[in-house]
Design a protein around this motif. Structure first.
Motif, mmCIF file in Angstrom:
data_model
loop_
_atom_site.group_PDB
_atom_site.id
_atom_site.type_symbol
_atom_site.label_atom_id
_atom_site.label_comp_id
_atom_site.label_asym_id
_atom_site.label_seq_id
_atom_site.Cartn_x
_atom_site.Cartn_y
_atom_site.Cartn_z
ATOM 1 N N GLY A 1 0.836 -1.214 0.000
ATOM 2 C CA GLY A 1 0.000 0.000 0.000
ATOM 3 C C GLY A 1 0.862 1.251 0.000
ATOM 4 N N ALA A 2 1.861 1.287 -0.854
ATOM 5 C CA ALA A 2 2.831 2.398 -0.852
ATOM 6 C C ALA A 2 2.194 3.725 -1.253
ATOM 7 C CB ALA A 2 3.968 2.069 -1.811
ATOM 8 N N LYS A 3 2.742 4.782 -0.671
ATOM 9 C CA LYS A 3 2.341 6.137 -1.088
ATOM 10 C C LYS A 3 3.435 6.737 -1.970
ATOM 11 C CE LYS A 3 -0.945 7.655 2.303
ATOM 12 N NZ LYS A 3 -0.867 6.861 3.528
ATOM 13 N N THR A 4 4.660 6.235 -1.757
ATOM 14 C CA THR A 4 5.813 6.805 -2.466
ATOM 15 C C THR A 4 6.648 5.683 -3.072
ATOM 16 O OG1 THR A 4 5.877 8.514 -0.775
ATOM 17 C CG2 THR A 4 7.820 8.355 -2.178
ATOM 18 N N VAL A 5 7.238 5.961 -4.239
ATOM 19 C CA VAL A 5 8.189 5.033 -4.858
ATOM 20 C C VAL A 5 9.519 5.761 -4.986
ATOM 21 C CG1 VAL A 5 8.764 3.752 -6.962
ATOM 22 C CG2 VAL A 5 6.416 3.728 -6.106
ATOM 23 N N LEU A 6 10.595 5.094 -4.547
ATOM 24 C CA LEU A 6 11.936 5.681 -4.635
ATOM 25 C C LEU A 6 12.749 4.882 -5.647
ATOM 26 C CD1 LEU A 6 12.665 5.870 -0.787
ATOM 27 C CD2 LEU A 6 11.741 7.676 -2.223
ATOM 28 N N LEU A 7 13.560 5.586 -6.432
ATOM 29 C CA LEU A 7 14.353 4.912 -7.456
ATOM 30 C C LEU A 7 15.784 5.432 -7.400
ATOM 31 C CD1 LEU A 7 14.469 3.108 -10.030
ATOM 32 C CD2 LEU A 7 13.677 5.081 -11.346
ATOM 33 N N GLY A 8 16.758 4.509 -7.286
ATOM 34 C CA GLY A 8 18.160 4.929 -7.220
ATOM 35 C C GLY A 8 19.093 3.863 -7.736
ATOM 36 N N GLY A 9 20.407 4.181 -7.807
ATOM 37 C CA GLY A 9 21.420 3.257 -8.336
ATOM 38 C C GLY A 9 21.744 3.623 -9.781
ATOM 39 N N GLY A 10 22.864 3.096 -10.283
ATOM 40 C CA GLY A 10 23.368 3.477 -11.608
ATOM 41 C C GLY A 10 22.363 3.335 -12.738
ATOM 42 N N VAL A 11 21.594 2.235 -12.727
ATOM 43 C CA VAL A 11 20.642 1.997 -13.826
ATOM 44 C C VAL A 11 19.500 3.024 -13.790
ATOM 45 C CG1 VAL A 11 19.161 0.252 -14.925
ATOM 46 C CG2 VAL A 11 21.264 -0.456 -13.802
ATOM 47 N N ALA A 12 19.296 3.650 -12.616
ATOM 48 C CA ALA A 12 18.252 4.680 -12.504
ATOM 49 C C ALA A 12 18.605 5.921 -13.324
ATOM 50 C CB ALA A 12 18.024 5.049 -11.044
ATOM 51 N N ALA A 13 19.835 5.980 -13.854
ATOM 52 C CA ALA A 13 20.204 7.091 -14.745
ATOM 53 C C ALA A 13 19.536 6.916 -16.109
ATOM 54 C CB ALA A 13 21.722 7.152 -14.907
ATOM 55 N N ASN A 14 19.000 5.731 -16.375
ATOM 56 C CA ASN A 14 18.394 5.428 -17.682
ATOM 57 C C ASN A 14 17.075 6.193 -17.863
ATOM 58 O OD1 ASN A 14 16.550 3.763 -19.497
ATOM 59 N ND2 ASN A 14 18.523 2.790 -19.837
ATOM 60 N N SER A 15 17.039 7.047 -18.881
ATOM 61 C CA SER A 15 15.868 7.932 -19.076
ATOM 62 C C SER A 15 14.607 7.147 -19.379
ATOM 63 C CB SER A 15 16.116 8.905 -20.226
ATOM 64 O OG SER A 15 17.260 9.642 -19.961
ATOM 65 N N THR A 16 14.718 6.044 -20.145
ATOM 66 C CA THR A 16 13.524 5.259 -20.487
ATOM 67 C C THR A 16 12.934 4.642 -19.219
ATOM 68 O OG1 THR A 16 14.695 4.755 -22.524
ATOM 69 C CG2 THR A 16 12.662 3.558 -22.155
ATOM 70 N N LEU A 17 13.788 4.154 -18.325
ATOM 71 C CA LEU A 17 13.307 3.616 -17.041
ATOM 72 C C LEU A 17 12.647 4.718 -16.213
ATOM 73 C CD1 LEU A 17 13.070 1.521 -14.747
ATOM 74 C CD2 LEU A 17 15.430 2.041 -14.119
ATOM 75 N N ARG A 18 13.286 5.879 -16.148
ATOM 76 C CA ARG A 18 12.745 6.986 -15.344
ATOM 77 C C ARG A 18 11.350 7.369 -15.855
ATOM 78 N NH1 ARG A 18 17.664 9.427 -12.869
ATOM 79 N NH2 ARG A 18 16.726 11.444 -12.486
ATOM 80 N N GLU A 19 11.228 7.454 -17.208
ATOM 81 C CA GLU A 19 9.930 7.845 -17.788
ATOM 82 C C GLU A 19 8.869 6.767 -17.548
ATOM 83 O OE1 GLU A 19 11.001 8.624 -21.831
ATOM 84 O OE2 GLU A 19 12.329 10.244 -21.145
ATOM 85 N N ALA A 20 9.265 5.489 -17.741
ATOM 86 C CA ALA A 20 8.308 4.397 -17.549
ATOM 87 C C ALA A 20 7.831 4.361 -16.096
ATOM 88 C CB ALA A 20 8.942 3.060 -17.946
ATOM 89 N N MET A 21 8.756 4.580 -15.152
ATOM 90 C CA MET A 21 8.379 4.557 -13.732
ATOM 91 C C MET A 21 7.467 5.731 -13.410
ATOM 92 S SD MET A 21 8.896 2.488 -11.228
ATOM 93 C CE MET A 21 10.468 1.650 -11.083
ATOM 94 N N GLN A 22 7.747 6.870 -14.016
ATOM 95 C CA GLN A 22 6.911 8.060 -13.802
ATOM 96 C C GLN A 22 5.470 7.784 -14.260
ATOM 97 O OE1 GLN A 22 8.014 11.042 -12.330
ATOM 98 N NE2 GLN A 22 5.803 11.374 -12.232
ATOM 99 N N GLN A 23 5.358 7.200 -15.451
ATOM 100 C CA GLN A 23 4.023 6.892 -15.988
ATOM 101 C C GLN A 23 3.282 5.905 -15.098
ATOM 102 O OE1 GLN A 23 3.812 5.527 -19.963
ATOM 103 N NE2 GLN A 23 4.450 7.466 -20.857
#
Ligand code: AMP
Ligand code: MG
Length: 345
Positions: free
Chosen positions: A273-295
């Protein structure tokens, strides 16, 4: 009266970056110095621990000196020395740990030990005043792929992790198969922009309906078979492939990794039942991942708030170490001078 600020000198030597940073009150970055060893490991297609350790020994003193100078602070203005002592390559970690213990002893400042993975998560919290809980944290790096439930920067519960390759490791290995330069992640991302993500239907390993663990070795093998034939007897076709074909493989591989990372994070967020999602680490620099997670976070009902590490602090750095150490400092969690490095975290 103005409250005294807490300046922490952080050190990071867990893999192939020698890093030092001075951070005030856990969020104001006064300096950040990172000496990358990419050039030294490039020709081996991966990090060679002995070479990494020797390079840390050469760089640690100049990197610390530069971090102190850039921050404009002397030892008297430093309140604690923090170091990432786990997990990582033991012979690399030992350089940072020894330097931190020495400074702690000589300067008479407390020592703080930080878990490198928990520090990656802290990169996503750098600019955050109020963390809405519960939070799910995905840490995707060269050596680890972990999902945590975060109750605070210091209270993390591991929900799942990789049973074989880490996500970043898969990027690096597939880059080697595709004969792209090291480190693979940024190069796969670059060439994938020109490719079609639906070109090759690579497998997505979900390990069962409820699993929060990851597996990327099957995907890596699928890319290898695609390039060399099922029986591995065929010619390595990469040299004769067009740039478009390589771009299509890179894009399809990247899409498969991201698909799994998103599905598992969603699963974990729904479960707790999360309210927040956190994303970090080297692969988190990947723009496609960042955008997909945002969506994914925006479309969830109700939406989850996404906090992503700034790109500059996705790969290994010491800002995240000094920042997390501030919370330990406030909680009085100090380490003894007998502190040891540990490969596992
Ligand atoms: P870390 O272990 O946190 O220092 O991260 C290094 C890992 O992140 C390596 O495996 C890189 O290949 C990977 N990486 C860095 N940038 C990217 C990117 N843009 N896309 C995918 N992976 C990346
Ligand atoms: Mg790392």
């Amino acid at each position: 009266m103005e409250q005294k600020r807490i300046n922490i000198l952080g050190l990071e030597t867990s893999c192939d970056e020698t890093a030092a940073a001075v951070v005030a009150d856990g969020r104001e970055v006064r300096s950040s110095v990172v000496a990358s060893q990419t050039k030294l490991h490039e020709k081996y297609g991966g990090v060679v621990p002995e070479i990494a350790s020797r390079a840390h020994l050469e760089k640690i003193y100049p990197v610390i000196t530069e971090a102190m100078e850039r921050a404009g602070v002397g030892r008297d203005q430093i309140d604690a020395i923090a170091v990432a002592n786990q997990p990582g390559l033991t012979i690399a970690l030992v350089v940072g740990v020894t330097a931190a213990k020495t400074l702690s002893f000589m300067w008479g400042k407390p020592l703080i030990a930080v878990n490198h993975l928990h520090a990656h998560l802290q990169s996503a919290l750098l600019s955050e005043e109020q963390l809405e809980l519960p939070a799910v944290a995905l840490i995707v790096s060269g050596g680890h792929t972990c999902l945590y439930e975060a109750d605070s920067p210091l209270e993390l519960r591991l929900l799942g992790s990789t049973i074989d390759d880490a996500a970043g490791e898969a990027f690096d290995k597939v880059a080697t198969i595709l004969k792209l330069p090291y480190p693979g992640g940024p190069n796969i991302e670059k060439i994938a922009r020109k490719g079609k993500a639906q070109a090759v239907d690579f497998p997505r390993s979900l390990l069962g309906r409820d699993s929060l663990d990851f597996s990327f070795s099957g995907l890596k093998t699928a890319v290898l078979y695609h390039c060399r034939g099922q029986d591995m007897q065929g010619q390595d076709r990469v040299d004769s492939m067009s740039e478009q074909e390589i771009a299509d493989i890179a894009a399809s591989f990247q899409a498969a990794v991201i698909d799994v990372l998103i599905k598992k994070t969603k699963r974990a967020a729904e479960k707790i039942g999360a309210k927040t999602v956190l994303l970090g680490g080297g692969v988190a620099a990947n723009s496609t991942l960042r955008e997909a997670m945002q969506q994914t976070c925006e479309r969830s009902k109700p939406p989850w708030r996404l906090l992503v590490a700034p790109k500059a602090y996705c790969t290994d750095n010491a800002v995240m170490v000094a920042s997390l150490a501030y919370h330990k400092h406030q909680a009085g969690l100090f380490a003894p001078l007998t502190l040891e490095p540990s490969a596992n975290g």
